[in-house]
Design a protein around this motif. Structure first.
Motif, short mmCIF file in Angstrom:
data_model
loop_
_atom_site.label_atom_id
_atom_site.label_comp_id
_atom_site.label_asym_id
_atom_site.label_seq_id
_atom_site.Cartn_x
_atom_site.Cartn_y
_atom_site.Cartn_z
N PRO A 123 -41.50 -40.34 26.95
CA PRO A 123 -41.17 -40.55 28.40
C PRO A 123 -39.93 -41.76 28.37
N LYS A 124 -39.87 -42.39 27.31
CA LYS A 124 -38.60 -43.58 27.44
C LYS A 124 -37.46 -42.88 27.02
N CYS A 125 -37.32 -41.85 26.46
CA CYS A 125 -36.08 -41.42 25.75
C CYS A 125 -35.02 -41.52 26.83
N LYS A 126 -33.92 -41.93 26.97
CA LYS A 126 -32.87 -41.87 28.16
C LYS A 126 -31.99 -40.72 28.21
N HIS A 127 -32.35 -40.02 27.20
CA HIS A 127 -31.39 -38.64 27.10
C HIS A 127 -32.29 -37.34 27.92
N ILE A 128 -33.29 -37.72 27.97
CA ILE A 128 -34.04 -36.31 28.57
C ILE A 128 -34.56 -36.71 29.79
N LYS A 129 -35.26 -35.77 30.58
CA LYS A 129 -36.15 -35.71 31.65
C LYS A 129 -37.30 -35.40 31.12
#
Length: 75
Positions: free
Chosen positions: A11-17
């Protein structure tokens, strides 16, 4: 009956929702175990979209590319 696919989304990945991607992955395989949580794989996650499919980390430039890549690693 074979093993279930295991899919892990950070959930912390900035490149995905994360929630949207988890839903799309679940649609690819309704029987899959989809988990949303930190994978402690932060450096690659900072650089590109990242998920783990059956123990294999996959990266891509976009969420859409990542979803396409994931298809080839599903059982």
């Amino acid at each position: 009956m074979g093993k279930k696919n295991e899919l892990h989304v950070c959930p912390k990945c900035k490149h995905i929702k994360a929630k949207k991607l988890a839903k799309e992955l679940a649609e690819l395989d309704p029987n899959a175990k989809v988990k949303i949580g930190c994978m402690s794989y932060c450096e690659p996650c900072k650089r590109s979209a990242l998920i783990c499919v059956n123990g294999r980390y996959l990266t891509a430039s976009t969420q859409e590319e990542l979803l396409e890549k994931a298809k080839s690693f599903l059982k």
